[in-house]
Write a protein that holds these residues in place. Structure first.
Motif, PDB file in Angstrom:
ATOM      1  N   MET A   1      22.472  21.466  -9.098  1.00 55.81           N
ATOM      2  CA  MET A   1      21.697  20.343  -8.553  1.00 55.81           C
ATOM      3  C   MET A   1      20.982  19.577  -9.667  1.00 55.81           C
ATOM      4  SD  MET A   1      20.108  21.627  -4.894  1.00 55.81           S
ATOM      5  CE  MET A   1      19.313  23.115  -5.491  1.00 55.81           C
ATOM      6  N   MET A   2      20.416  20.292 -10.603  1.00 58.53           N
ATOM      7  CA  MET A   2      19.717  19.633 -11.710  1.00 58.53           C
ATOM      8  C   MET A   2      20.696  18.917 -12.631  1.00 58.53           C
ATOM      9  SD  MET A   2      16.413  19.967 -11.518  1.00 58.53           S
ATOM     10  CE  MET A   2      15.898  19.659 -13.202  1.00 58.53           C
ATOM     11  N   ALA A   3      21.794  19.599 -13.000  1.00 61.00           N
ATOM     12  CA  ALA A   3      22.726  19.055 -13.981  1.00 61.00           C
ATOM     13  C   ALA A   3      23.499  17.849 -13.468  1.00 61.00           C
ATOM     14  CB  ALA A   3      23.700  20.145 -14.430  1.00 61.00           C
ATOM     15  N   PHE A   4      23.875  17.883 -12.177  1.00 57.20           N
ATOM     16  CA  PHE A   4      24.804  16.874 -11.680  1.00 57.20           C
ATOM     17  C   PHE A   4      24.204  15.920 -10.655  1.00 57.20           C
ATOM     18  CE2 PHE A   4      27.427  20.788 -12.520  1.00 57.20           C
ATOM     19  CZ  PHE A   4      27.787  20.384 -13.799  1.00 57.20           C
ATOM     20  N   ILE A   5      22.941  16.122 -10.305  1.00 59.60           N
ATOM     21  CA  ILE A   5      22.278  15.189  -9.379  1.00 59.60           C
ATOM     22  C   ILE A   5      20.973  14.669  -9.978  1.00 59.60           C
ATOM     23  CG2 ILE A   5      21.257  14.900  -7.089  1.00 59.60           C
ATOM     24  CD1 ILE A   5      23.133  17.104  -6.077  1.00 59.60           C
ATOM     25  N   VAL A   6      20.041  15.587 -10.280  1.00 56.47           N
ATOM     26  CA  VAL A   6      18.704  15.168 -10.717  1.00 56.47           C
ATOM     27  C   VAL A   6      18.740  14.462 -12.071  1.00 56.47           C
ATOM     28  CG1 VAL A   6      16.382  15.940 -11.308  1.00 56.47           C
ATOM     29  CG2 VAL A   6      17.585  16.969  -9.357  1.00 56.47           C
ATOM     30  N   ILE A   7      19.337  15.105 -13.077  1.00 58.16           N
ATOM     31  CA  ILE A   7      19.346  14.506 -14.423  1.00 58.16           C
ATOM     32  C   ILE A   7      20.090  13.175 -14.441  1.00 58.16           C
ATOM     33  CG2 ILE A   7      20.069  14.808 -16.820  1.00 58.16           C
ATOM     34  CD1 ILE A   7      17.601  16.415 -15.993  1.00 58.16           C
ATOM     35  N   PRO A   8      21.267  13.039 -13.810  1.00 55.39           N
ATOM     36  CA  PRO A   8      21.910  11.715 -13.779  1.00 55.39           C
ATOM     37  C   PRO A   8      21.038  10.637 -13.135  1.00 55.39           C
ATOM     38  CG  PRO A   8      23.507  13.396 -13.200  1.00 55.39           C
ATOM     39  CD  PRO A   8      22.175  14.079 -13.272  1.00 55.39           C
ATOM     40  N   ILE A   9      20.313  10.997 -12.062  1.00 56.32           N
ATOM     41  CA  ILE A   9      19.430  10.007 -11.430  1.00 56.32           C
ATOM     42  C   ILE A   9      18.295   9.617 -12.368  1.00 56.32           C
ATOM     43  CG2 ILE A   9      17.751   9.660  -9.574  1.00 56.32           C
ATOM     44  CD1 ILE A   9      19.591  11.327  -7.770  1.00 56.32           C
ATOM     45  N   VAL A  10      17.684  10.623 -12.998  1.00 53.97           N
ATOM     46  CA  VAL A  10      16.595  10.347 -13.942  1.00 53.97           C
ATOM     47  C   VAL A  10      17.110   9.522 -15.119  1.00 53.97           C
ATOM     48  CG1 VAL A  10      14.945  11.392 -15.547  1.00 53.97           C
ATOM     49  CG2 VAL A  10      15.289  12.391 -13.274  1.00 53.97           C
ATOM     50  N   ASP A  11      18.330   9.830 -15.569  1.00 52.06           N
ATOM     51  CA  ASP A  11      18.954   9.060 -16.647  1.00 52.06           C
ATOM     52  C   ASP A  11      19.039   7.581 -16.282  1.00 52.06           C
ATOM     53  OD1 ASP A  11      19.506  10.181 -19.055  1.00 52.06           O
ATOM     54  OD2 ASP A  11      21.521  10.851 -18.566  1.00 52.06           O
ATOM     55  N   GLN A  12      19.460   7.305 -15.061  1.00 51.26           N
ATOM     56  CA  GLN A  12      19.593   5.916 -14.626  1.00 51.26           C
ATOM     57  C   GLN A  12      18.237   5.228 -14.516  1.00 51.26           C
ATOM     58  OE1 GLN A  12      22.482   4.111 -14.173  1.00 51.26           O
ATOM     59  NE2 GLN A  12      23.384   5.919 -15.113  1.00 51.26           N
ATOM     60  N   LEU A  13      17.237   5.977 -14.073  1.00 46.79           N
ATOM     61  CA  LEU A  13      15.901   5.390 -13.905  1.00 46.79           C
ATOM     62  C   LEU A  13      15.238   5.106 -15.249  1.00 46.79           C
ATOM     63  CD1 LEU A  13      14.555   7.551 -10.928  1.00 46.79           C
ATOM     64  CD2 LEU A  13      15.350   5.172 -10.854  1.00 46.79           C
ATOM     65  N   ILE A  14      15.384   6.033 -16.193  1.00 41.61           N
ATOM     66  CA  ILE A  14      14.722   5.880 -17.503  1.00 41.61           C
ATOM     67  C   ILE A  14      15.495   4.933 -18.401  1.00 41.61           C
ATOM     68  CG2 ILE A  14      14.081   7.102 -19.613  1.00 41.61           C
ATOM     69  CD1 ILE A  14      13.263   9.460 -17.943  1.00 41.61           C
ATOM     70  N   GLY A  15      16.820   5.016 -18.329  1.00 41.15           N
ATOM     71  CA  GLY A  15      17.625   4.114 -19.151  1.00 41.15           C
ATOM     72  C   GLY A  15      18.029   4.721 -20.475  1.00 41.15           C
ATOM     73  N   THR A  16      18.326   3.862 -21.431  1.00 43.03           N
ATOM     74  CA  THR A  16      18.904   4.297 -22.706  1.00 43.03           C
ATOM     75  C   THR A  16      17.903   4.195 -23.856  1.00 43.03           C
ATOM     76  OG1 THR A  16      19.747   2.072 -23.140  1.00 43.03           O
ATOM     77  CG2 THR A  16      21.207   3.594 -21.982  1.00 43.03           C
ATOM     78  N   ASP A  17      18.237   4.910 -24.914  1.00 44.06           N
ATOM     79  CA  ASP A  17      17.504   4.822 -26.172  1.00 44.06           C
ATOM     80  C   ASP A  17      18.488   4.301 -27.205  1.00 44.06           C
ATOM     81  OD1 ASP A  17      16.022   5.180 -28.487  1.00 44.06           O
ATOM     82  OD2 ASP A  17      16.394   7.337 -28.584  1.00 44.06           O
ATOM     83  N   ASP A  18      18.428   3.017 -27.476  1.00 48.07           N
ATOM     84  CA  ASP A  18      19.402   2.373 -28.358  1.00 48.07           C
ATOM     85  C   ASP A  18      18.846   2.066 -29.742  1.00 48.07           C
ATOM     86  OD1 ASP A  18      21.317   2.163 -26.211  1.00 48.07           O
ATOM     87  OD2 ASP A  18      20.083   0.538 -25.405  1.00 48.07           O
ATOM     88  N   GLY A  19      17.657   2.571 -30.027  1.00 48.16           N
ATOM     89  CA  GLY A  19      17.010   2.212 -31.283  1.00 48.16           C
ATOM     90  C   GLY A  19      17.607   2.891 -32.495  1.00 48.16           C
ATOM     91  N   TYR A  20      17.676   2.139 -33.586  1.00 47.78           N
ATOM     92  CA  TYR A  20      18.144   2.681 -34.865  1.00 47.78           C
ATOM     93  C   TYR A  20      16.935   3.107 -35.691  1.00 47.78           C
ATOM     94  CZ  TYR A  20      22.865   0.990 -33.988  1.00 47.78           C
ATOM     95  OH  TYR A  20      24.107   0.795 -33.454  1.00 47.78           O
ATOM     96  N   LEU A  21      17.128   4.133 -36.500  1.00 51.88           N
ATOM     97  CA  LEU A  21      16.057   4.652 -37.342  1.00 51.88           C
ATOM     98  C   LEU A  21      16.193   4.130 -38.763  1.00 51.88           C
ATOM     99  CD1 LEU A  21      16.088   8.351 -36.109  1.00 51.88           C
ATOM    100  CD2 LEU A  21      14.524   6.541 -35.418  1.00 51.88           C
ATOM    101  N   THR A  22      15.066   3.925 -39.415  1.00 50.06           N
ATOM    102  CA  THR A  22      15.063   3.471 -40.807  1.00 50.06           C
ATOM    103  C   THR A  22      15.243   4.658 -41.741  1.00 50.06           C
ATOM    104  OG1 THR A  22      12.680   3.761 -41.038  1.00 50.06           O
ATOM    105  CG2 THR A  22      13.458   1.638 -40.169  1.00 50.06           C
ATOM    106  N   GLY A  23      15.459   4.366 -42.992  1.00 53.78           N
ATOM    107  CA  GLY A  23      15.636   5.426 -43.995  1.00 53.78           C
ATOM    108  C   GLY A  23      14.450   6.355 -44.072  1.00 53.78           C
ATOM    109  N   ASN A  24      13.217   5.801 -44.003  1.00 53.50           N
ATOM    110  CA  ASN A  24      12.019   6.634 -44.084  1.00 53.50           C
ATOM    111  C   ASN A  24      11.919   7.578 -42.889  1.00 53.50           C
ATOM    112  OD1 ASN A  24      11.159   5.472 -46.486  1.00 53.50           O
ATOM    113  ND2 ASN A  24       9.998   3.866 -45.451  1.00 53.50           N
ATOM    114  N   ALA A  25      12.222   7.052 -41.710  1.00 50.07           N
ATOM    115  CA  ALA A  25      12.169   7.884 -40.508  1.00 50.07           C
ATOM    116  C   ALA A  25      13.214   8.988 -40.573  1.00 50.07           C
ATOM    117  CB  ALA A  25      12.377   7.025 -39.275  1.00 50.07           C
ATOM    118  N   LEU A  26      14.407   8.658 -41.039  1.00 48.54           N
ATOM    119  CA  LEU A  26      15.460   9.662 -41.140  1.00 48.54           C
ATOM    120  C   LEU A  26      15.075  10.770 -42.121  1.00 48.54           C
ATOM    121  CD1 LEU A  26      18.630   7.385 -41.161  1.00 48.54           C
ATOM    122  CD2 LEU A  26      17.953   9.000 -39.381  1.00 48.54           C
ATOM    123  N   ALA A  27      14.484  10.379 -43.228  1.00 48.66           N
ATOM    124  CA  ALA A  27      14.051  11.377 -44.212  1.00 48.66           C
ATOM    125  C   ALA A  27      13.006  12.306 -43.616  1.00 48.66           C
ATOM    126  CB  ALA A  27      13.497  10.671 -45.452  1.00 48.66           C
TER     127      ALA A  27
END
Length: 377
Positions: free
Chosen positions: A51-77
């Motif tokens: 129920m969590m893996a195939f119902i709850v998390i997919p729904i929460v994924d759709q509600l929260i959306g995506t994380d498309d941000g790129y990290l800078t060199g300093n952040a990666l380090a």
């Protein structure tokens, strides 16, 4: 006085830092199932894992959306050197085995509950999901060069008996991905039900060949204790034997069943990660170098957190040694329409899968069907 670059690194904070601990919470699904059954009296909660893996998390994924941000060199380090992220990965293992022991106790009649066969099967599926995600934790650990982490990878794999993954994934799949020689790369039009047997048997055969060749080069027998497949399988045999002696033979079918479920979960993920994608031959006759165009990506936030950025698979294949927290989105990788939770369910219904994914494969190759990954014959 600190230089500007150091001050920038110190000011930067990972917004997802403590979200990574959610991965280590997954084994708690077993305890959660028991607690909810106790509180509500409803046996449906033995199935809380699916129920969590195939119902709850997919729904929460759709509600929260995506994380498309790129990290800078300093952040990666900063991310690469912070030990917090390694420990967030390590924490999965204690919970994994505590939950397995607790489940065995419940299957054996403990827990102050009376379980019917469907109840025990529901718990088996919940434990299998924990074991399947443990393969993902092992995947991250197995890519590290540190001896301790590689040993922890084998321990995480022991629950599902999939110890040969340690060999095949790193030395087989990453070399041959998106070619006809890779059993873990799904072909265009191939159903999940044809893919799983081919991938399991092909991966096992490949792992044994790779390990036999490695040991022969070192002047050792393939039956040597140094065989990474045999010593990984030994961990499974010992752990299962201890649990069966401890709780009784009654747990045996559920112990084996959860392993099969974990393996099928892993192989379904393999199926969607490279479906229909093919590296092309170059002038020398060899395959082009692995790039970000050879893996399907998804940037849904919650699934990526629970799976240690596994959905940023293109960057992982292009840079296999990058730790999970530093994996980046990709503008050139083909994108899945949603996160893994929903895509796994879609894969189990081949007509719907093909309706959704086949046009995306063809679009990725500009409509040229000769470039897609078809059967060699």
């Amino acid at each position: 006085m600190l230089d500007p670059q150091t001050r920038t690194t110190r000011r930067w904070r990972d917004a997802k830092r403590y979200l990574w601990l959610l991965g280590a919470v997954v084994p708690g699904l077993v305890g959660l199932a028991w607690l909810l059954v106790q509180l509500t009296g409803s046996a449906i909660f033995w199935w809380v894992g699916p129920m969590m893996a195939f119902i709850v998390i997919p729904i929460v994924d759709q509600l929260i959306g995506t994380d498309d941000g790129y990290l800078t060199g300093n952040a990666l380090a900063h991310l690469e050197t912070d030990p917090f992220y390694r420990w967030a990965n390590y924490l999965y293992l204690p919970g994994q085995y505590l939950s397995l022991i607790f489940a065995c106790w419940l299957w054996a009649g403990g827990g102050w509950v009376t379980m019917t066969l469907p109840d025990k099967l529901g718990l088996m599926f919940t434990v299998g999901i924990v074991g399947g995600i443990a393969i993902n934790a092992a995947h991250e650990l197995g890519h590290r060069r540190d001896t301790l982490e590689r040993r922890l990878s084998k321990i995480a794999l022991a629950q599902t008996g999939y110890g040969h993954f340690f060999v095949e994934h790193n030395r087989g799949h990453h070399v041959r991905v998106a070619t006809p020689d890779d059993p873990a790369s799904a072909r265009f039009g191939e159903s999940i039900y044809r893919f799983i047997p081919r991938s399991v048997l092909g991966g096992l055969r490949s792992a044994w060949q790779l390990e036999t060749a490695r040991l022969a080069k070192a002047g050792k027998s393939k039956w040597s204790p140094a065989n990474d497949i045999l010593n990984a399988w030994l961990l499974t045999a010992v752990s299962f034997a201890v649990l069966i002696v401890w709780f009784g033979a009654v747990i045996t079918p559920y112990l084996l069943g959860q392993a099969v479920i974990g393996i099928c979960l892993l192989e379904t993920v393999n199926y969607l990660e490279h479906y229909g994608l093919r590296r092309q031959r170059v002038g020398s006759g060899r395959y082009e170098r692995v790039g970000q165009r050879h893996s399907w990506n998804s940037n849904t936030l919650m699934a990526n957190v629970f799976l240690y950025h596994l959905q940023r698979h293109s960057d992982h294949h292009a840079n296999p040694q990058k730790p999970y927290q530093t994996l980046q989105p990709s503008d050139i990788a083909p994108q899945l329409p949603t996160g893994y939770g929903s895509m796994l369910v879609l894969a189990w219904c081949p007509p719907l899968w093909r309706r959704v994914m086949d046009p995306r494969v063809l679009a990725h190759y500009g409509g040229d069907a000769s470039l897609v990954a078809v059967r060699p014959d």
